[in-house]
Design a protein around this motif. Structure first.
Motif, short mmCIF file in Angstrom:
data_model
loop_
_atom_site.label_atom_id
_atom_site.label_comp_id
_atom_site.label_asym_id
_atom_site.label_seq_id
_atom_site.Cartn_x
_atom_site.Cartn_y
_atom_site.Cartn_z
N THR A 60 42.21 -5.40 5.21
CA THR A 60 41.38 -6.51 5.67
C THR A 60 41.30 -7.63 4.65
OG1 THR A 60 40.04 -4.89 6.87
CG2 THR A 60 39.14 -7.10 6.65
N SER A 61 41.17 -7.32 3.36
CA SER A 61 41.00 -8.34 2.33
C SER A 61 42.22 -8.38 1.41
CB SER A 61 39.74 -8.07 1.52
OG SER A 61 39.91 -6.91 0.72
N ILE A 62 42.40 -9.52 0.75
CA ILE A 62 43.52 -9.70 -0.17
C ILE A 62 43.38 -8.76 -1.37
CG2 ILE A 62 44.76 -11.34 -1.61
CD1 ILE A 62 44.92 -11.85 1.40
N ILE A 166 50.19 -4.74 16.40
CA ILE A 166 48.90 -4.18 16.78
C ILE A 166 48.72 -2.87 16.03
CG2 ILE A 166 49.85 -3.04 18.83
CD1 ILE A 166 47.09 -3.52 20.16
N GLN A 167 47.51 -2.64 15.50
CA GLN A 167 47.26 -1.40 14.79
C GLN A 167 45.81 -0.98 14.96
OE1 GLN A 167 48.19 -2.43 10.62
NE2 GLN A 167 46.00 -2.40 10.16
N GLY A 168 45.60 0.33 14.92
CA GLY A 168 44.27 0.90 14.97
C GLY A 168 44.06 1.78 13.75
N GLU A 169 42.80 1.96 13.35
CA GLU A 169 42.50 2.80 12.19
C GLU A 169 41.21 3.56 12.42
OE1 GLU A 169 41.78 0.33 8.64
OE2 GLU A 169 42.02 -1.41 9.95
N THR A 170 41.13 4.74 11.82
CA THR A 170 40.02 5.65 12.11
C THR A 170 38.82 5.44 11.19
OG1 THR A 170 40.95 7.34 10.64
CG2 THR A 170 41.60 7.40 12.97
N VAL A 171 39.02 4.89 9.98
CA VAL A 171 37.93 4.82 9.01
C VAL A 171 36.81 3.90 9.48
CG1 VAL A 171 38.75 2.88 7.58
CG2 VAL A 171 37.52 4.80 6.51
N ASN A 172 37.13 3.00 10.41
CA ASN A 172 36.13 2.07 10.93
C ASN A 172 36.27 1.85 12.44
OD1 ASN A 172 38.47 0.49 11.02
ND2 ASN A 172 38.00 -0.47 9.06
N ASN A 173 36.97 2.78 13.10
CA ASN A 173 37.24 2.64 14.55
C ASN A 173 37.77 1.24 14.85
OD1 ASN A 173 36.25 5.25 15.17
ND2 ASN A 173 34.15 4.47 15.09
N GLY A 174 38.67 0.76 13.99
CA GLY A 174 39.11 -0.62 14.06
C GLY A 174 40.34 -0.83 14.91
N LEU A 175 40.45 -2.03 15.45
CA LEU A 175 41.62 -2.46 16.21
C LEU A 175 41.95 -3.89 15.79
CD1 LEU A 175 43.68 -1.78 18.44
CD2 LEU A 175 42.12 -2.89 20.07
N SER A 176 43.20 -4.12 15.37
CA SER A 176 43.64 -5.44 14.91
C SER A 176 44.95 -5.78 15.59
CB SER A 176 43.84 -5.45 13.38
OG SER A 176 42.68 -5.01 12.71
N SER A 177 45.16 -7.07 15.84
CA SER A 177 46.39 -7.50 16.50
C SER A 177 46.76 -8.90 16.04
CB SER A 177 46.24 -7.47 18.02
OG SER A 177 45.21 -8.37 18.44
N ALA A 178 48.05 -9.21 16.14
CA ALA A 178 48.54 -10.55 15.77
C ALA A 178 49.78 -10.85 16.58
CB ALA A 178 48.86 -10.62 14.28
N LEU A 179 49.99 -12.15 16.88
CA LEU A 179 51.15 -12.60 17.64
C LEU A 179 51.68 -13.89 17.03
CD1 LEU A 179 52.98 -12.37 20.18
CD2 LEU A 179 51.28 -13.77 21.38
N HIS A 180 53.00 -13.95 16.78
CA HIS A 180 53.68 -15.14 16.28
C HIS A 180 54.68 -15.59 17.33
CE1 HIS A 180 52.80 -14.60 11.76
NE2 HIS A 180 52.10 -13.68 12.40
N LEU A 181 54.71 -16.88 17.65
CA LEU A 181 55.67 -17.45 18.59
C LEU A 181 56.37 -18.62 17.91
CD1 LEU A 181 53.39 -17.56 21.78
CD2 LEU A 181 55.05 -15.79 21.17
N ASN A 182 57.71 -18.68 18.04
CA ASN A 182 58.50 -19.74 17.44
C ASN A 182 59.57 -20.22 18.42
OD1 ASN A 182 57.65 -19.49 14.36
ND2 ASN A 182 58.01 -17.41 15.12
N TYR A 183 59.81 -21.53 18.42
CA TYR A 183 60.81 -22.08 19.33
C TYR A 183 61.51 -23.24 18.65
CZ TYR A 183 62.94 -24.23 23.44
OH TYR A 183 63.84 -24.76 24.34
N GLY A 184 62.84 -23.21 18.68
CA GLY A 184 63.62 -24.27 18.07
C GLY A 184 64.53 -24.95 19.06
N ARG A 197 40.56 -9.19 14.98
CA ARG A 197 40.22 -7.98 14.24
C ARG A 197 38.81 -7.56 14.64
NH1 ARG A 197 42.57 -6.28 9.45
NH2 ARG A 197 43.39 -8.37 9.02
N ASN A 198 38.63 -6.28 14.91
CA ASN A 198 37.32 -5.76 15.29
C ASN A 198 37.12 -4.41 14.60
OD1 ASN A 198 34.95 -4.93 16.50
ND2 ASN A 198 35.55 -5.59 18.54
N LEU A 199 36.32 -4.41 13.54
CA LEU A 199 36.11 -3.22 12.72
C LEU A 199 34.62 -2.88 12.68
CD1 LEU A 199 38.27 -4.25 9.62
CD2 LEU A 199 39.06 -3.23 11.76
N SER A 200 34.30 -1.61 12.88
CA SER A 200 32.92 -1.14 12.75
C SER A 200 32.63 -0.80 11.28
CB SER A 200 32.70 0.09 13.63
OG SER A 200 32.97 -0.19 14.99
N ASP A 201 31.43 -0.30 11.01
CA ASP A 201 31.08 0.09 9.64
C ASP A 201 32.07 1.13 9.11
OD1 ASP A 201 28.96 -1.62 9.55
OD2 ASP A 201 27.43 -0.10 9.90
#
Length: 657
Positions: A60-62, A166-184, A197-201
């Motif tokens: 989540t953080s750098i 897209i990824q999920g994790e158990t330590v915080n019941n978290g779900l994160s996703s990202a989408l990149h679109l490019n056109y030339g 990003r949606n993370l619980s405690d």
């Protein structure tokens, strides 16, 4: 484990492997000399993280993403707001850049302020250990972290291509996703990206003790909800390119230090990049201009009511010229930064201030012969800090500082595969507006802060020697360094209670002489072929010490010695790995600072690639802290109440189409 044992393990590691991953030090954009490996060689300790390695580290953080890198730890202020600590230095001594320009936020003003960049949309991270003040300003005296995105393309690619994660994790019941679109099309490149990003405690290790709600088994108020969207367009030409990007970032997260405080942070950021490559025979072979405009707002909300609002509105710009004439090549440029910072509300401890910096810099490398090269450079920076008058912080005030930075270096090549680089630098850092004018309760750190308007420039001498070896089966980089500070700015307790009703202990900004020294190692070697696959050994190690040389006492929150070892196995479409990091107990503490226990963390992971024509779909899984070990970071001011996360299973899918 004593430091002597750690150094013995480092030597064992060096005997096992003399080399490191081939792409780690190539094409370093933070230096912007990807056409010349020679200049990159003069940056003694630099790491590039991309591709599968970036996916392994993504958190989540750098700070949390980089905390396993050699020489780097994290402030560990919960999962949302942790910043990197490089060789014992943190805060305003570490510059975090986005595409080579400052993030223009408030993350250096308080440990609970997050960096407004979504790690799901980062394409690459560049990490430079050691002073980079010469190129990026006095706030880079400890190092640089550059976060790269591809929103403004420099290279033309015909057609449509995209990336989804897209990824999920158990330590915080978290779900994160990202989408990149490019056109030339027709030499124009268009880009759009978004993430959520949606993370619980955050769940704590099952046997964690003290300072947390043991009934829940979670770290209270450690949730995170995040949204990010960006667009970009660039025009590619025969002799360069130009482009513009717009980014809206919003996050809501809890302050781990104060269970009743929620933070709502928003940043709108615009970036303009351009590059022109003139015809041969000109003074500069390449001219680059970059500029970022930011509107940042940070609300601290208590029981549904906004208590304090932090704002930062500003611009940072750079104009650079790359020269290459016979045996001399380098970069010369101008950098400006202008911003207005304000804090309004019940918990505001900083006055409104207007800040401006302008600098001229050059960095050059001269080849003497096939084996020897010299580097040299300088930077002159003017900084103005103007405090505005108000009823709480009193009359207005202003300070002006002129900082001078310089460096020299020598590179000796033993052969085409190994080299020894030495560098000596002198840096000056002007005190920032917080160190000069803070006044009031800083609840995130549990202190009453009082600035000192008469502070002088912080001066430092740094020396580093770095050995690099490289061949077809790996690379090794081992560095030893020292930094001697005069008038090092520190926040010291006075022993008195501040004047606010919260009854917090008073801390004053003061100056003292200080010494930092240590060593770090990065190492990677292909051991053998096994069942038609490749087995690779990986190791890192670091040790850092820091002292107040006026008193001979240790400085606080310095990372203890650490060593990591791991194995990676790659075969066909599979890639699996295991890494073990041992952190020793820290007994070299400052007065009134508690020591911390040692701990060992184990991570395992895999990735399976499904390749079909020009598409690539990757399935991945990872378990962090496999054995659910209780670990407390000595660098964190919250180590007594916030252990590091418990066992975390992460699964996800990434597609390149």
């Amino acid at each position: 484990m004593k430091p002597l044992i750690l150094l013995s393990l480092i030597l064992i590691s060096l005997n096992l492997s003399a080399h490191m991953e081939s792409e780690r030090l190539d094409d370093i954009q933070v230096m912007d000399h990807n056409e010349s490996q020679n200049l990159v060689d003069f940056v003694p300790s630099v790491t590039q993280i991309k591709g599968r390695e970036l996916q392994k580290r993504r958190q989540t953080s750098i700070g949390e993403m980089l905390q396993n890198e050699a020489g780097v730890s994290s402030t560990s202020f919960g999962p949302s707001a942790s910043r990197p600590v490089i060789r014992g230095l943190e805060g305003d001594r570490i510059r975090i850049l986005q595409n080579g320009l400052g993030t223009l936020d408030a993350s250096t003003q308080s440990l609970d302020h997050a960096v407004p960049v979504d790690t799901m949309t980062i394409d690459q991270i560049e990490l430079v250990r050691g002073p980079m003040s010469l190129l990026y300003g006095s706030s880079a005296v400890g190092g640089v972290v550059n976060l790269l995105t591809n929103r403004i393309h420099a290279v033309y690619e015909e057609g449509f291509f995209s990336q989804a994660l897209i990824q999920g994790e158990t330590v915080n019941n978290g779900l994160s996703s990202a989408l990149h679109l490019n056109y030339g099309k027709s030499k124009w490149m268009l880009h759009a990206d978004g993430s959520t990003r949606n993370l619980s405690d955050q769940r704590l290790p099952s046997h964690s003790r003290g300072g947390v709600n043991q009934v829940k088994g979670k770290l209270p108020n450690s949730f995170n909800k995040q949204d990010n969207v960006a667009v970009g367009a660039s025009r590619i030409m025969d002799q360069g390119h130009f482009g513009l990007s717009l980014n809206h970032f919003n996050t809501n997260y809890g302050s781990v230090a104060e269970e009743e405080i929620k933070i709502d942070m928003t940043q709108n950021r615009a970036e303009f990049h351009s590059e022109w490559r003139p015809e041969e025979g000109r003074l500069f072979r390449k001219l680059k201009f970059k500029s970022a405009q930011s509107d940042y707002k940070h609300l601290e909300i208590e029981n549904g009511e906004t208590g304090t609002t932090f704002k930062n509105q500003g611009n940072e710009s750079r104009l650079e010229g790359m020269n290459k004439n016979d045996d001399l090549e380098g970069v010369t440029g101008i950098q400006t930064q202008i911003f207005k910072f304000s804090a309004k509300g019940d918990e505001a401890f900083l006055p409104t201030s207007d800040n401006a910096r302008m600098a001229l810099f050059t960095y050059q490398q001269l080849g003497l012969n096939e084996k020897n090269s010299l580097s040299f450079g300088s930077r002159v920076e003017n900084a103005d800090v103007n405090k505005r008058q108000d009823a709480i912080f009193g009359p207005g005030d202003s300070r002006n500082f002129v900082s001078i930075n310089g460096s020299v270096g020598h590179l000796f090549k033993f052969n085409t595969q190994s080299s020894l680089a030495t560098s000596l630098s002198y840096t000056e850092r002007a005190p920032n507006f917080q160190e000069l004018y803070a006044l009031g309760d800083h609840l995130a750190s549990g202190s009453y802060e009082e600035g000192e308007s008469t502070l002088v420039k912080e001066k430092a001498y740094a020396f580093e020697v770095s050995f690099k070896a490289n061949n077809q089966i790996g690379k090794t980089v081992v560095s030893a360094y020292t930094q001697v500070f005069k008038d090092f700015i520190v926040l010291n307790p006075t022993g008195n209670v501040g004047t606010s009703p919260n009854g917090l202990i008073e801390y004053e900004y003061d100056q003292a002489d200080a010494l930092f020294y240590g060593a770090d190692l990065e190492n990677r070697r292909e051991l053998s072929e096994l069942n038609k696959g490749v087995l690779t050994f990986i190791s890192t190690a670091d040790v850092v010490r820091a002292k107040d040389t006026d008193t001979g006492k240790n400085l606080p929150r310095i990372s203890p010695p650490r060593i990591s070892m791991g194995l990676e196995y790659a075969k066909d479409k599979w890639n699996t790995d295991i890494e073990v990091q041992h952190v020793t107990h820290q007994t070299k503490t400052s007065p009134n600072e508690r020591w911390t226990d040692s701990y060992t963390l184990t991570n395992v992971g895999y990735m399976y690639n499904i390749i079909k024509e020009e598409s690539n779909i990757s399935l991945f899984g990872r378990v962090r802290n496999l054995f659910d070990v209780e670990a407390r970071s000595h660098v964190s001011i919250l180590k007594e109440i916030a252990p590091m996360p418990g066992r975390n299973l992460i699964i996800g899918i990434q597609a390149h189409l």
